[in-house]
Design a protein around this motif. Sequence first.
Motif, PDB file in Angstrom:
ATOM      1  N   ASN A   1       0.817  -1.214   0.000  1.00  0.00           N
ATOM      2  CA  ASN A   1       0.000   0.000   0.000  1.00  0.00           C
ATOM      3  C   ASN A   1       0.851   1.264   0.000  1.00  0.00           C
ATOM      4  OD1 ASN A   1      -2.973  -0.909   0.399  1.00  0.00           O
ATOM      5  ND2 ASN A   1      -1.761  -2.207   1.744  1.00  0.00           N
ATOM      6  N   LEU A   2       2.027   1.194  -0.641  1.00  0.00           N
ATOM      7  CA  LEU A   2       2.906   2.361  -0.693  1.00  0.00           C
ATOM      8  C   LEU A   2       2.176   3.541  -1.318  1.00  0.00           C
ATOM      9  CD1 LEU A   2       6.287   0.797  -1.773  1.00  0.00           C
ATOM     10  CD2 LEU A   2       5.650   1.624   0.471  1.00  0.00           C
ATOM     11  N   GLY A   3       2.333   4.692  -0.714  1.00  0.00           N
ATOM     12  CA  GLY A   3       1.696   5.901  -1.212  1.00  0.00           C
ATOM     13  C   GLY A   3       0.250   6.055  -0.778  1.00  0.00           C
ATOM     14  N   LYS A   4      -0.290   5.061  -0.101  1.00  0.00           N
ATOM     15  CA  LYS A   4      -1.692   5.109   0.326  1.00  0.00           C
ATOM     16  C   LYS A   4      -1.844   5.287   1.830  1.00  0.00           C
ATOM     17  CE  LYS A   4      -2.835   1.740  -3.243  1.00  0.00           C
ATOM     18  NZ  LYS A   4      -3.273   0.352  -3.458  1.00  0.00           N
TER      19      LYS A   4
ATOM     20  N   SER B   1      10.458   7.558  -1.852  1.00  0.00           N
ATOM     21  CA  SER B   1      11.174   8.783  -2.208  1.00  0.00           C
ATOM     22  C   SER B   1      11.617   8.765  -3.662  1.00  0.00           C
ATOM     23  CB  SER B   1      12.404   8.963  -1.306  1.00  0.00           C
ATOM     24  OG  SER B   1      12.020   9.166   0.026  1.00  0.00           O
ATOM     25  N   TRP B   2      12.052   7.598  -4.139  1.00  0.00           N
ATOM     26  CA  TRP B   2      12.463   7.457  -5.541  1.00  0.00           C
ATOM     27  C   TRP B   2      11.266   7.608  -6.471  1.00  0.00           C
ATOM     28  CZ3 TRP B   2      11.553   2.675  -8.457  1.00  0.00           C
ATOM     29  CH2 TRP B   2      12.034   2.755  -9.765  1.00  0.00           C
ATOM     30  N   LYS B   3      10.158   6.943  -6.163  1.00  0.00           N
ATOM     31  CA  LYS B   3       8.977   7.003  -7.037  1.00  0.00           C
ATOM     32  C   LYS B   3       8.379   8.402  -7.086  1.00  0.00           C
ATOM     33  CE  LYS B   3       7.350   3.958  -9.111  1.00  0.00           C
ATOM     34  NZ  LYS B   3       7.610   3.463 -10.459  1.00  0.00           N
ATOM     35  N   SER B   4       8.509   9.163  -6.010  1.00  0.00           N
ATOM     36  CA  SER B   4       7.957  10.516  -5.990  1.00  0.00           C
ATOM     37  C   SER B   4       8.905  11.538  -6.611  1.00  0.00           C
ATOM     38  CB  SER B   4       7.627  10.930  -4.558  1.00  0.00           C
ATOM     39  OG  SER B   4       8.819  11.122  -3.816  1.00  0.00           O
ATOM     40  N   GLY B   5      10.118  11.097  -6.969  1.00  0.00           N
ATOM     41  CA  GLY B   5      11.083  11.999  -7.585  1.00  0.00           C
ATOM     42  C   GLY B   5      11.932  12.777  -6.605  1.00  0.00           C
TER      43      GLY B   5
ATOM     44  N   LYS C   1      20.521   6.959  -5.625  1.00  0.00           N
ATOM     45  CA  LYS C   1      20.450   7.266  -4.194  1.00  0.00           C
ATOM     46  C   LYS C   1      19.612   6.211  -3.467  1.00  0.00           C
ATOM     47  CE  LYS C   1      20.881   9.828  -0.489  1.00  0.00           C
ATOM     48  NZ  LYS C   1      22.084   9.711   0.304  1.00  0.00           N
ATOM     49  N   ALA C   2      18.498   5.784  -4.068  1.00  0.00           N
ATOM     50  CA  ALA C   2      17.666   4.742  -3.453  1.00  0.00           C
ATOM     51  C   ALA C   2      18.458   3.449  -3.304  1.00  0.00           C
ATOM     52  CB  ALA C   2      16.405   4.511  -4.272  1.00  0.00           C
TER      53      ALA C   2
END
Length: 88
Positions: free
Chosen positions: A21-24, A55-59, A65-66
């Motif tokens: 549920n990442l981001g949820k 953090s990587w998916k959101s830019g 770095k990830a």
Amino acid sequence: MVNKKSPFNTLGDLVEHVKNNLGKLNVARYGAIGSGHNVAWNILVDTAGIEAYTSWKSGEITAVKAMQEIGVKKTTFYKLVREYEESI
């Protein structure tokens, strides 16, 4: 120990739910920096790789770095990302 009504019986159950549920989800962090609660939270986040992925998916950070944050090489990183994203 968890409440009988909790859908999670183990820490693994909780980590799996978070990853699925990442981001949820919203998470409140607690404890002063360096406190037992803060250290435990940081260990959980590091172990699950949750913060680096989001953090990587959101830019906010680069893929490089990830990879550095979770300590994996490029091929492993993208394999884990592919496996995770295919599971959601």
